[in-house]
Design a protein around this motif. Structure first.
Motif: not given
Length: 264
Positions: A49-53, A11-17, A41-47, A21-23
């Motif tokens: 995505g990286v956090f989830i990765l 499941l974590n492999l799935a969230t990594l994938v 607007l965009q900085y929180p989205i990138i942050a 696309p979020i990043i």
């Protein structure tokens, strides 16, 4: 290693994938003409995505390698991520609940009013130092230059489906009763303008970049994009909560195994 460990790992492999696309979406927003000038607007989205990765990598290592300490750390940080993501999603819906374009009679485009948007967003664009950067960025992006070359007749312009930035920043409001000149950014005053500060702010050099209508156009873009982000966040939240639940089972699984061995 129990079945829940394998499930958590996959499941974590799935969230990594999923984080990729979020990043990419955040990076794409940072490059688009509509949002390149609005960095909040965009900085929180990138942050996010990286956090989830990073959390997905930690969860995979903790689950597959059966590293209990790493798995515990992963669960703690994942819980904080879920709380932060939930708060950000609620905040995004709250600050974008108001504001919409107003249909102009006989026109193909809408116009926007600053007062229709939330107080928090209004404070952002009413900050002189902050707005001067946005104004300069919009001017450099040549949004209005493209509009001027695209529409050189009043009939074509009236049928145009303008973007919020084009409608708010590149032309005077319809209430100003200006006359269409050579192109979409060339307007002539008639002396019968409505008592609106935007009518006085318009000039042939800066266009309407100093107008409240321009600020409203920027906020309409923010609203539209944040609503899309909030919907994506809800989907991600559901997935993360499910993964977190499986991670809790994986963390407790070795304890149950050890208990059964000692009992036997």
């Amino acid at each position: 290693m129990g079945c829940s460990n394998y499930l958590t790992g996959f499941l974590n492999l799935a969230t990594l994938v999923l984080s990729i696309p979020i990043i990419v979406f955040g990076v794409w927003l940072s490059k688009t003409q509509d949002t390149v000038c609005v960095r909040f607007l965009q900085y929180p989205i990138i942050a996010i995505g990286v956090f989830i990765l990073l959390m997905s990598l930690a969860g995979m290592i903790g689950a597959f390698c059966d590293k209990k300490i790493l798995l515990l750390l992963y669960l703690i940080v994942m819980f904080l991520l879920i709380v932060l993501l939930f708060c950000f999603t609620v905040f995004a819906f709250v600050v974008t609940h108001s504001g919409a374009g107003n249909v102009v009679s006989g026109k193909g485009y809408k116009e926007y009013r600053l007062g229709d948007y939330s107080n928090w967003l209004q404070r952002k664009v009413n900050d002189t130092a902050y707005w001067s950067k946005i104004e300069s960025c919009i001017a450099d992006s040549k949004v209005c230059n493209n509009l001027a070359t695209k529409y050189t007749s009043v009939d074509a312009f009236n049928k145009a489906a303008l973007t919020p930035l084009e409608s708010g920043c590149c032309k005077p409001p319809s209430d100003c009763n200006f006359i269409f000149g050579k192109n979409a950014t060339d307007w002539v005053g008639t002396g019968s303008a409505a008592p609106d500060t935007d009518c006085r702010s318009w000039n042939s050099q800066d266009l309407c970049l100093k107008c409240n209508a321009c600020k409203a156009g920027v906020l309409q873009n923010v609203k539209s994009n944040w609503r899309r982000v909030a919907i994506v966040n809800i989907i991600v939240l559901v997935i993360l909560i499910f993964v977190y639940s499986c991670g809790c089972c994986a963390y407790r699984n070795p304890e149950r195994v050890g208990y059964r061995k000692s009992y036997a």
